[in-house]
Design a protein around this motif. Structure first.
Motif, PDB file in Angstrom:
ATOM      1  N   PHE A 142      52.337  43.857  32.789  1.00 52.76           N
ATOM      2  CA  PHE A 142      52.190  44.840  33.881  1.00 52.76           C
ATOM      3  C   PHE A 142      52.015  46.245  33.324  1.00 52.76           C
ATOM      4  O   PHE A 142      51.132  46.978  33.754  1.00 52.76           O
ATOM      5  CB  PHE A 142      53.416  44.841  34.802  1.00 52.76           C
ATOM      6  N   THR A 185      48.527  38.950  39.122  1.00 53.58           N
ATOM      7  CA  THR A 185      48.267  39.582  37.837  1.00 53.58           C
ATOM      8  C   THR A 185      48.478  38.589  36.698  1.00 53.58           C
ATOM      9  O   THR A 185      47.657  38.470  35.793  1.00 53.58           O
ATOM     10  CB  THR A 185      49.209  40.786  37.645  1.00 53.58           C
ATOM     11  N   GLU A 203      45.815  36.940  34.047  1.00 53.63           N
ATOM     12  CA  GLU A 203      46.049  37.010  32.617  1.00 53.63           C
ATOM     13  C   GLU A 203      45.846  35.623  31.968  1.00 53.63           C
ATOM     14  O   GLU A 203      45.221  35.479  30.913  1.00 53.63           O
ATOM     15  CB  GLU A 203      47.487  37.511  32.366  1.00 53.63           C
ATOM     16  N   HIS A 219      40.486  41.673  34.230  1.00 55.73           N
ATOM     17  CA  HIS A 219      41.224  41.445  35.476  1.00 55.73           C
ATOM     18  C   HIS A 219      40.450  41.846  36.711  1.00 55.73           C
ATOM     19  O   HIS A 219      40.834  41.514  37.825  1.00 55.73           O
ATOM     20  CB  HIS A 219      42.562  42.199  35.423  1.00 55.73           C
TER      21      HIS A 219
END
Ligand code: HEM
Lengths: 687, 392
Positions: free
Chosen positions: A473, A540, A544, A555
């Motif tokens: 993150f 997220t 990944e 992304h």
């Protein structure tokens, strides 16, 4: 002709025969006892089929309560066919039939041969059917005519001339009917004796005298008590044995009372191969075993393939295909730790029927590998039916095993080895339950584009790793300029906490946390915010994983519909992980199926005796019902006062007095009367 | 002069005159057997050739014993051949039963069986109508309906046999292995046996009573077809692939059929007797056969049933010995067969030795049917065991 019929006025009567004088043994051989025994046998049989036989005692207590379970047990109702009183009924049946045969046989055999040609005139007039008339037809002609008439109708005749000049022509037909009686009853005795030879009466005797005892423990072969072994010269037996492919056996297990006995065989059986073949519907078509039978007296072992309905006979033994199971399939397993951040699974090589201990951070477990099934045929869904046009669908192989913790609690799993199609997507199904009586609850692990579970475990490992997640993150979303350090930290912490919560208890867990720790007026707002955050975090991490896999380069790439669907499916699976028991998933990487064949082997010296008795019974029944023993007498007596004047008496008897009997008698009497009338206008009728 | 001739009547009269008709009949059956052998002989093994020869001899005997069987056999053969030929003309595809007119509406196994069902139900009403209006013509109509239904039923079974091979050669089997199939066997056997007794003992007034049980079975067939799709041809499970089955099942159904007839006559007997007691001149009782005749036919059917049931049970034991490894295992189906057997053995003992007749025996014959029905259906529904086929 019509007048004649009225003239004949034959006097058939159904006079009761007077009861025979009581002889010794008349109770044992009596019809009343026989019918009573037959009825008792029927009732016992009804009980035996309605009450499930030979269950565990607890089951009966649950079903009937302790009092009645006890009463029924004492009466032997849970093992009717082995109960003393049942055996007694059978023995009495045997005795009753024997006595009946013993008593009747001499009379019947005599009866078969004799024509009763010497019966007196008066005796003839007491027969069920009889008629007399006066005639002037010469005696010799009458006699010839009567013989010819009877012989023409299949009667054997015998003529007897008395001193007073009177003559009796006696006819006899169907004496095999008596043979029918003898055959049926003797056959019952033979069948009972044959069955007795095959029963376990001898074992019961050995048990009573104390040198035989059933083994009730589940122990290995060499620990079984010597008193539970039976040598190869045992007279008769019927038992079963499972032999894995490539294995052999020279013993059998015989179920006996509450346990079992071990029967030594005089030969060895090798199971070379066991096969199940299927129809295109998925139903089994055949069960076959390729066997080798090795015996010391054989120069060359016998090789044979047996199948259901096609046993192998060797000497007085018969070897039947009766069941099948797993004979220790070899498995290469990968054990995925479901809570670990690492993705390298533990490898394990094992076989079905083994128990493997396993030490994990969550405690010690025993893995009991119970079964492997090559095919799982289930009714097809409409979707499958449309695709294949078949009513049944094969979901492929499964392993069935239990994971038991140190406290003894067990979770049972059923893991499918290949993925199956649901709504157009492929899933690996795994079912879990904690009670045998429950159905399995299934978790669906979505297959990735390579049809593997690889991505699922990568994603799961990342979710299990909050530290790395937070790093991701912060790498992707560095602190903005107008965010304070503190709030950035708080934000990161929140994401981390939410991920941990989601991983531990799924969406439900987050909801529950909000309900218990946030004041109710803020709950709605917080819920919305938290769910937004957690799905942002999950997305997220998913992106990944895709990037690491090389599916996307960044992304901000678009992802395919398939991958979107996969994400939803994966989250559904992960959020149900909390219900999955100990955090392990067993993947079958490779297997070599080894089946076992279930054989039943019998030695049944009574079988041919029973068959012989049965054949005799059938023949006897036909003689009894389709042969009627019939007698006809034509008695011609000269009138001592008038020359050329005779009194002729026709009489008949049938041991079954049917409507036919009377009709037949009337025909005979008519013919004889007509014959006698030929020369005389008015026959005078006596009686 | 008379001296020489008075015995001529016996000399000249040949005992069992062998007529042209007999010769034709035997030739017909032998020809049919030969044809079957030429067509399918290459697929048969020793046992099956044995069964074929045995069947052929039985049919010859049956036709000579009861002449009506000759016409029946010829008709069934011709119609079956027509059906098989139509399938052949449509490339031996099972789908022909939807396309070819004859098959679709008349003689594909499904249609033939539906005709059979309809005719049996109609025959029941017609028999009762005949009993009411005493019309010989109505009786004849009812009787023809039963014959026609029997022809349709038999054709239905023969064609179904072939259809099972057309669907998939691996599925092929003689249709005596599912509950649906044996019910058809049951109604046809019962009907034909009844026709024999009616012809032989002039008991046409009993027709309606016997047809009642056939109609009940037809009701079951309809429910089983439309409610459960039981008519769909399925392959055989390994346990049922046995030669024994092919003779065990038909023998059993001669037994069941005969016992059913006996029970229905028992009911007719009880009803008639009751009416007679109330009113000795009752018009109904007048139309029925005499009590003695009913009692006698009841005895005859039970004897026949008992003989065949004995054979069937022995064959069943031999089959069990081959399939399960023991000729007797006290399996519920086996045990109930024994109960049925013992029951009728007791019935026959009481009648033959104690001379019981009439009312108690009629009641007993009826109760016997209840026991038989349980052995036939109840065991499959309520008790579990090794007999795996035909669950409801
Ligand atoms: C199941 C075992 C059987 C038992 C225990 C049994 C027993 C008996 C007994 C005790 C009698 C009386 C003999 C007498 O009055 O002196 C009898 C008579 C008779 N039984 Fe059986 N029986 C059996 C089976 C059969 C069978 C299968 C048949 C054939 C259908 C049969 C046909 C007869 C006949 C016809 C008689 C009368 C003989 C006569 O007096 O004319 N029995 N039986």
């Amino acid at each position: 002709m019509t007048d004649l019929k009225t003239q004949i006025n034959s006097q058939s009567s159904n006079k009761k025969v007077s009861p025979p004088v009581k002889k010794p043994g008349s109770f044992l051989g009596s019809m009343n006892l026989a019918v009573t025994l037959l009825v008792m046998l029927s009732i016992a049989s009804v009980i035996g089929t309605v009450l499930k036989q030979g269950q565990a005692p607890q089951d009966y207590i649950v079903q009937f309560g302790p009092f009645w379970a006890d009463v029924f047990n004492v009466l032997g109702l849970f093992n009717v066919y082995g109960a003393m009183w049942f055996v007694l009924v059978l023995i009495f049946l045997l005795i009753s039939t024997s006595v009946c045969v013993y008593r009747n046989a001499p009379t019947f055999i005599k009866d078969m041969k004799q024509f009763s040609e010497k019966l007196s005139h008066t005796a003839l007039k007491h027969q069920p059917n009889h008629i007399s008339f006066v005639t002037q037809m010469p005696l010799e002609k009458q006699q010839n005519y009567a013989s010819a008439l009877l012989q023409h109708n299949g009667y054997k005749t015998k003529t007897y001339r008395r001193e007073d000049g009177s003559v009796t022509v006696a006819g006899l037909k169907g004496s095999w009917n008596r043979l029918g009686y003898l055959f049926t009853h003797i056959s019952i005795i033979i069948i009972c004796l044959g069955a007795l030879l095959d029963s376990n009466l001898l074992l019961k005797y050995r048990e009573l005298t104390g040198n035989l005892q059933a083994e009730t423990r589940a122990v290995s072969l060499d620990e079984i008590d010597q008193k539970s072994w039976l040598s190869a010269d045992n007279l008769s037996f019927r038992g079963s044995i499972n032999i894995p492919e490539g294995g052999d056996a020279d013993i059998l297990f015989l179920p006996y009372e509450e346990g079992f006995l071990v029967q030594q065989l005089p030969f060895k059986i090798v199971n070379k191969n066991f096969r199940v073949e299927y129809y295109d519907t998925g139903m089994p078509k055949s069960f076959e075993s390729d066997l080798i039978l090795i015996a010391p007296e054989l120069d060359k072992p016998i090789e044979a393939t047996i199948a259901v309905n096609h046993p192998l006979y060797y000497k007085n033994y018969a070897i039947y295909q009766s069941s099948f199971g797993d004979g220790g399939t070899e498995l290469q397993l990968k054990i995925h730790a479901l809570k670990s951040p690492r993705t390298t699974p533990l490898k394990l090589e094992t076989t079905i029927n083994r128990v493997e201990p396993l030490k994990t951070p969550d405690g010690k477990f025993n893995i009991e590998l119970n079964d492997f099934k090559m095919h799982n045929i289930v009714p097809a869904t409409e979707e499958q039916m449309a695709q294949t046009g078949k009513k049944m669908h094969n979901n492929g192989p499964t392993i069935i095993f239990k994971v038991r913790n140190e406290q003894g609690k067990a979770w049972e799993y059923e893991n499918y080895i290949v993925p199956s199609m649901q709504e157009g997507r492929l899933f690996y199904m795994t079912g879990v339950r904690t009670l045998n009586s429950e159905p399995f609850r299934y978790m669906f692990i979505p297959a990735d584009e390579k049809r593997s579970k690889e991505r699922f475990f990568q994603f799961l490992a990342l979710l299990n790793n909050p530290v790395e997640s937070v790093e991701i993150f912060s790498r992707l979303y560095p602190k903005g300029e107008n965010t304070t350090d503190e709030s950035y930290q708080l934000q990161q912490n929140l994401l981390k906490q939410l991920l941990i919560l989601f991983r531990a208890k799924g969406y439900e867990g987050i909801k529950h946390f909000i309900e218990s720790s946030i004041p109710s007026e803020d709950q709605e707002k917080v819920t919305q915010y938290y769910f937004q955050q957690v799905s942002f975090a999950l997305q997220t991490l998913y992106l990944e994983v895709l990037k690491r896999e090389g599916v996307i380069s960044g992304h901000d790439n678009d992802i395919s519909d398939f991958n979107k669907r996969w994400f939803e499916d994966a989250l559904r699976a992960i959020s149900s992980l909390s219900q999955y028991g100990p955090p392990m998933y067993f993947e079958v990487e490779n297997f070599t199926q080894i089946q076992s064949t279930g054989l039943q082997i019998t030695k049944s010296p009574g079988k041919n005796i029973v068959y012989f008795g049965s054949a005799m019974l059938i023949i006897g029944v036909f003689f009894l019902f389709y042969v009627r023993q019939r007698r006809v007498w034509v008695h011609i007596k000269p009138n001592d006062k008038k020359a050329n004047n005779y009194e002729t008496t026709v009489a008949a008897k049938d041991n079954k007095n049917l409507p036919e009997t009377k009709k037949e008698f009337d025909t005979f009497a008519n013919k004889i009367l007509m014959f006698n009338q030929q020369t005389f206008d008015k026959p005078a009728t006596l009686d | 002069m008379q001296q020489e001739t008075y015995l001529d009547e016996f000399k000249n009269a040949d005992k069992n005159a062998f007529t042209l008709r007999d010769a034709t009949w035997i030739a017909f059956v032998l020809f049919g057997t030969l044809y079957a052998w030429i067509q399918y002989g290459s697929l048969m093994d020793g046992y099956e050739i044995g069964i074929l020869i045995g069947t052929s001899l039985t049919v010859i005997w049956l036709g000579r014993f009861w002449k009506s069987m000759q016409g029946f056999t010829v008709l069934v053969s011709l119609v079956t051949m027509l059906a098989l030929w139509t399938y052949h003309a449509h490339g031996n595809l099972i789908t022909a039963n939807e396309e070819a007119f004859f098959l679709r509406f008349l003689i594909s196994s499904q249609s033939a069986i539906m005709w059979m069902n309809a005719l049996f139900v109609l025959a029941t009403f017609t028999y009762f109508l005949a009993l009411y209006n005493k019309s010989s013509f109505t009786y004849k109509t009812a009787r023809s309906m039963v014959w026609a239904a029997s022809v349709f039923g038999t054709v239905g079974m023969m064609v179904r046999w072939r259809e099972s091979y057309l669907i998939n050669p691996e599925y092929g089997h003689i249709p005596v292995s599912t509950l649906y199939e044996v019910f058809i066997l049951f109604v046809v056997m019962t009907a034909i046996m009844y026709l024999y007794y009616e012809q032989r003992y002039k008991t046409r007034a009993l027709g309606g009573f016997v047809m009642l049980i056939i109609s009940a079975a037809v009701g079951f067939i309809l429910w089983y077809t439309f409610g459960k799709d039981a008519h769909v041809i399925q392959p055989l499970v390994p346990a049922l692939k046995s030669y024994w089955m092919k003779i065990h099942v038909p023998a059993n159904f001669v037994g069941y059929g005969a016992f059913s007839i006996a029970a229905m006559i028992g009911i007719a007997y009880l009803v008639t007797e009751k009416t007679l007691k109330k009113n000795p001149n009752s018009a109904f009782a007048n139309r029925m056969p005499s009590l003695e005749v009913m009692d006698d036919v009841m005895y005859k059917t039970i004897s026949l049933g008992f003989a065949f049931f004995t054979i069937a049970t022995v064959l069943g034991a031999m089959w069990a010995a081959e399939a399960w490894g023991g000729y007797w295992s006290w399996d519920p189906k086996e045990t109930w067969a024994l109960i049925v057997w013992l029951n009728y053995a007791a019935w026959l003992h009481i009648r033959m030795s104690k001379g019981w007749r009439g009312t108690p025996m009629a009641w007993w014959a009826f109760i016997g049917l209840l026991i038989t029905t349980f052995a036939f259906l109840g065991v499959n529904m309520f008790l579990s065991g090794l007999h795996s086929y035909g669950e409801l």
